[in-house]
Scaffold this motif. Sequence first.
Motif, PDB file in Angstrom:
ATOM      1  N   SER A   1     -11.842  24.203 -67.157  1.00 16.56           N
ATOM      2  CA  SER A   1     -11.936  22.801 -66.735  1.00 16.56           C
ATOM      3  C   SER A   1     -11.859  22.682 -65.214  1.00 16.56           C
ATOM      4  O   SER A   1     -12.624  21.919 -64.601  1.00 16.56           O
ATOM      5  CB  SER A   1     -10.819  21.991 -67.393  1.00 16.56           C
ATOM      6  OG  SER A   1     -10.847  20.651 -66.964  1.00 16.56           O
ATOM      7  N   ASP A   2     -10.942  23.446 -64.601  1.00 18.39           N
ATOM      8  CA  ASP A   2     -10.837  23.436 -63.134  1.00 18.39           C
ATOM      9  C   ASP A   2     -12.143  23.877 -62.497  1.00 18.39           C
ATOM     10  O   ASP A   2     -12.612  23.288 -61.512  1.00 18.39           O
ATOM     11  CB  ASP A   2      -9.718  24.387 -62.675  1.00 18.39           C
ATOM     12  CG  ASP A   2      -8.344  23.908 -63.090  1.00 18.39           C
ATOM     13  OD1 ASP A   2      -8.179  22.689 -63.275  1.00 18.39           O
ATOM     14  OD2 ASP A   2      -7.444  24.757 -63.243  1.00 18.39           O
ATOM     15  N   TYR A   3     -12.727  24.933 -63.069  1.00 12.82           N
ATOM     16  CA  TYR A   3     -13.968  25.481 -62.513  1.00 12.82           C
ATOM     17  C   TYR A   3     -15.093  24.454 -62.568  1.00 12.82           C
ATOM     18  O   TYR A   3     -15.815  24.246 -61.588  1.00 12.82           O
ATOM     19  CB  TYR A   3     -14.351  26.741 -63.298  1.00 12.82           C
ATOM     20  CG  TYR A   3     -15.765  27.192 -63.092  1.00 12.82           C
ATOM     21  CD1 TYR A   3     -16.155  27.849 -61.926  1.00 12.82           C
ATOM     22  CD2 TYR A   3     -16.741  26.958 -64.073  1.00 12.82           C
ATOM     23  CE1 TYR A   3     -17.471  28.257 -61.737  1.00 12.82           C
ATOM     24  CE2 TYR A   3     -18.050  27.359 -63.893  1.00 12.82           C
ATOM     25  CZ  TYR A   3     -18.410  28.009 -62.720  1.00 12.82           C
ATOM     26  OH  TYR A   3     -19.709  28.404 -62.533  1.00 12.82           O
TER      27      TYR A   3
ATOM     28  N   LYS B   1     -18.391  20.210 -59.707  1.00 11.60           N
ATOM     29  CA  LYS B   1     -18.825  18.811 -59.602  1.00 11.60           C
ATOM     30  C   LYS B   1     -18.442  18.233 -58.242  1.00 11.60           C
ATOM     31  O   LYS B   1     -19.250  17.548 -57.585  1.00 11.60           O
ATOM     32  CB  LYS B   1     -18.192  17.997 -60.729  1.00 11.60           C
ATOM     33  CG  LYS B   1     -18.598  16.519 -60.712  1.00 11.60           C
ATOM     34  CD  LYS B   1     -17.921  15.749 -61.830  1.00 11.60           C
ATOM     35  CE  LYS B   1     -18.316  14.272 -61.772  1.00 11.60           C
ATOM     36  NZ  LYS B   1     -17.636  13.491 -62.845  1.00 11.60           N
ATOM     37  N   ARG B   2     -17.185  18.513 -57.792  1.00 12.35           N
ATOM     38  CA  ARG B   2     -16.738  18.005 -56.487  1.00 12.35           C
ATOM     39  C   ARG B   2     -17.583  18.553 -55.339  1.00 12.35           C
ATOM     40  O   ARG B   2     -17.827  17.869 -54.352  1.00 12.35           O
ATOM     41  CB  ARG B   2     -15.263  18.367 -56.258  1.00 12.35           C
ATOM     42  CG  ARG B   2     -14.283  17.593 -57.103  1.00 12.35           C
ATOM     43  CD  ARG B   2     -12.866  17.725 -56.553  1.00 12.35           C
ATOM     44  NE  ARG B   2     -12.473  19.115 -56.396  1.00 12.35           N
ATOM     45  CZ  ARG B   2     -11.919  19.850 -57.359  1.00 12.35           C
ATOM     46  NH1 ARG B   2     -11.708  19.298 -58.547  1.00 12.35           N
ATOM     47  NH2 ARG B   2     -11.580  21.101 -57.148  1.00 12.35           N
ATOM     48  N   GLN B   3     -18.007  19.794 -55.478  1.00  9.87           N
ATOM     49  CA  GLN B   3     -18.803  20.416 -54.431  1.00  9.87           C
ATOM     50  C   GLN B   3     -20.268  20.013 -54.485  1.00  9.87           C
ATOM     51  O   GLN B   3     -21.068  20.443 -53.648  1.00  9.87           O
ATOM     52  CB  GLN B   3     -18.691  21.942 -54.529  1.00  9.87           C
ATOM     53  CG  GLN B   3     -17.291  22.465 -54.225  1.00  9.87           C
ATOM     54  CD  GLN B   3     -17.170  23.965 -54.429  1.00  9.87           C
ATOM     55  OE1 GLN B   3     -18.045  24.592 -55.030  1.00  9.87           O
ATOM     56  NE2 GLN B   3     -16.090  24.547 -53.935  1.00  9.87           N
ATOM     57  N   GLY B   4     -20.612  19.183 -55.484  1.00 13.32           N
ATOM     58  CA  GLY B   4     -21.981  18.691 -55.585  1.00 13.32           C
ATOM     59  C   GLY B   4     -22.947  19.674 -56.207  1.00 13.32           C
ATOM     60  O   GLY B   4     -24.171  19.484 -56.131  1.00 13.32           O
ATOM     61  N   ASN B   5     -22.422  20.701 -56.859  1.00 13.58           N
ATOM     62  CA  ASN B   5     -23.300  21.704 -57.467  1.00 13.58           C
ATOM     63  C   ASN B   5     -23.776  21.293 -58.855  1.00 13.58           C
ATOM     64  O   ASN B   5     -24.717  21.892 -59.381  1.00 13.58           O
ATOM     65  CB  ASN B   5     -22.569  23.050 -57.567  1.00 13.58           C
ATOM     66  CG  ASN B   5     -22.185  23.590 -56.205  1.00 13.58           C
ATOM     67  OD1 ASN B   5     -22.866  23.347 -55.223  1.00 13.58           O
ATOM     68  ND2 ASN B   5     -21.076  24.331 -56.156  1.00 13.58           N
ATOM     69  N   LEU B   6     -23.103  20.300 -59.447  1.00 11.00           N
ATOM     70  CA  LEU B   6     -23.452  19.888 -60.799  1.00 11.00           C
ATOM     71  C   LEU B   6     -23.536  18.371 -60.886  1.00 11.00           C
ATOM     72  O   LEU B   6     -22.742  17.653 -60.264  1.00 11.00           O
ATOM     73  CB  LEU B   6     -22.397  20.383 -61.802  1.00 11.00           C
ATOM     74  CG  LEU B   6     -22.241  21.896 -61.987  1.00 11.00           C
ATOM     75  CD1 LEU B   6     -21.042  22.181 -62.886  1.00 11.00           C
ATOM     76  CD2 LEU B   6     -23.499  22.492 -62.592  1.00 11.00           C
ATOM     77  N   SER B   7     -24.464  17.901 -61.680  1.00 11.38           N
ATOM     78  CA  SER B   7     -24.558  16.471 -61.956  1.00 11.38           C
ATOM     79  C   SER B   7     -23.596  16.124 -63.092  1.00 11.38           C
ATOM     80  O   SER B   7     -23.058  17.011 -63.763  1.00 11.38           O
ATOM     81  CB  SER B   7     -25.986  16.105 -62.364  1.00 11.38           C
ATOM     82  OG  SER B   7     -26.320  16.765 -63.575  1.00 11.38           O
TER      83      SER B   7
END
Length: 761
Positions: free
Chosen positions: A444-446, A451-457
């Motif tokens: 979950s952390d990963y 998401k925070r780093q903008g790598n995932l929608s």
Amino acid sequence: MAGNTVEKSKVIYRREQPMTALHLITQGRVLAEYPGGSYQLGSGDVIGICEICSEVHFLGYTTLEDSTILTFPLSNMQALEDILQKRPDIAKLFILSMFRQFNALMAQSSVSEMNSISLYQNMTEDYEKYNALCGRYQIQSRTLPELDSIHAYLGEEAPDVWLNSYYLALQHIYGGTNAAIMLQEPGLSLGILRKGSLDFRKTYSVLDEHYRYRCQIMNCYFNDSENDLFDLLTRLYCRLGQSGQDMDGLYNNISRMNLLLEEDPDLNQEKVSTRLQAFREKIKQLSTPKKEASSEDGSEADIMQELSESLNTILEFADLDRDTENTFRQDVKAYKAIEDKNSTEDIVNRLRKKLTEEFYVVYASVFERSLSVANIPIPVKMFLYFGYVDEELAGAENSVSLYRFARSIISTADYGIYTFYDWLLAIYNGEKSPSRNELDEDYSDYVHKQKRQGNLSAAAVADLENNPLELVRYELQNMFPSVNKITYGRITTFCPVFTAENVLKDLNASFVTPALVEKALKLIKSVDYSAFYRESMDYDNMQIMGKESIHLEFLPDIILMPNVGIKGSMWQEIEGKKRNSPSRMLFSIFHMEDLNTTMVRLTGEFRWELCKRIQGGRWNDISDASLTSEYFDYVQFFRKNSELSKESKEKLVISLQRAKNSFKEMFVRDYVVWVLFESSGSARLNKVARRILFTYCPFPASLDSNLEQNPMYSELLHRQKIVSAQRLHHLNVVAQKLRNSNTPVPESLEREIKFASREID
């Protein structure tokens, strides 16, 4: 400088002779001998270069053929520095020879340790079999007093594994074109030689310790008094005769022992031969000849036929792209062609690294394909369970054993014991969550970090959280490569592909079964009964119990990695962020070390890490008493502790150095001593360490009678009984109030009363 010719079989130096010169071999070969082993020196090597920091030779040197040597007098370090300054060409030879000799000795260290562990396990197995058969056939057994003084090898003095890579790297540098720059600095050359000499001596000391340990065990097998294991086992065999279902197994133990005796150069081989011959003649006199071991009607041949072309079977099942399949096939073929698969040469290191990367790609593909296939071929199961890829790499005998293991394995997930394949299935089915990675991030952390780093929608995050295959892939990418290497143990030569070279003892003896795991856990709980308990609230009976705390037991999840290894890993102390959850301990599925000792060590690590997790930022704050805070305070300020004698403080300095200044490692070593020795009244800890462990890792009540006779334990035991009695009185009052109000006493409270009484199941 003219060289001196030394004829074949000439002793150049014996151990303990004064160290007065270095000798450069220009032609010929010389055998360097240390306790329990040897290595060869050839042209360009230097006799004595690894002993420059010693006043005497601790190795022996004998010529293997006519040899020519150049002599360099060595009265002191200044003389050596003069040689290094005046002769850079000689300095290079000195340094490279030092590296070669160190790496030769270092390569034997792990093998020597495994031999020591294996020998102890064989001795224990032989003696246990003897006693079991005596009991079964109602024969009065004999005792061997020497066995009481021998314990499982703890390996406290193991050399630093990073030194191997360090000296290999230096050897590569000094053997290259840039060495001339470094050789211009004689101070650097002298420093490298002196450090190398000290590291060599430390590694030599470890091998010497192994050798002395093995000699102790061999004295139990065979000694002049003839009150030894050889006599016990052979007399029992002759008394019972050759018939009966137990005799084949006993004969196998005797055969293994006889081979051991015949190959030991330190034993009087004349006496060994005489006693062996006497035993063989007694066998001939028995009326019923020994029954030949059955090969199960040729089933081995059938098995090998089925395992033919295993690599093709595995790769066809994996359904990889053509390039990946061909590359892996070619690299396995190249690996098979290497004579020394544990070589540390660059070309072999590169091949192992490449094979390792490809292996994990194949493993992931095979696992995903297995989810949709009803009947998985046996070679594929062997790959998933053991890392097996090829019948020639594994060897015929090992391949047959792996085949039978693969067919007999039944999932024991209900008991918390998993093969790695079953562990991945448990994650896929939602029964378990993926492990934390090396950065202590759970799945979950990963995902949320990405998401925070903008790598995932947001849509991609939702897909990752709900896709069971992604959970498995996370485990395969983050936990699998790291733990597979850790449990293998010999990091510099690691390759996940199963090979016969890595099998240092019989697979049947090293195969980790649920029964062995249960036995190891039972050993720990018989000494540290509260090891896997957590303090919690009784949420199911809150209306009755209120905020009364209870203790709940969470036995660890045991995950068996697909390799042949020597180490265990306490990977995480809780599951995710849930404190009331099992820890995760990992072993090789073929564990070559003593499983009980490894489990004790991992339990020590677990106790330390769980306390840190519960205490949070105050884990080392002595104002908030806990196991970690009290032990941290004890080690950090031991020099000022008036309770410790001067001798105890000196021992602590040495212990701290051995533990590389790690307080956790110090505690784990003390915990191993606590479980294996202190529990039986063998006092080895100082009074402060003993008090801390008595407080936080208490013994069960069943040990009280043995310990209270010893004044070192009596006062601590008295205090412990007072604390237990107070807690027990409180719980009995709570239970009586419930009975007075006609309220059924919850089962959890009954269990807590038993726990407070220090009773174990």
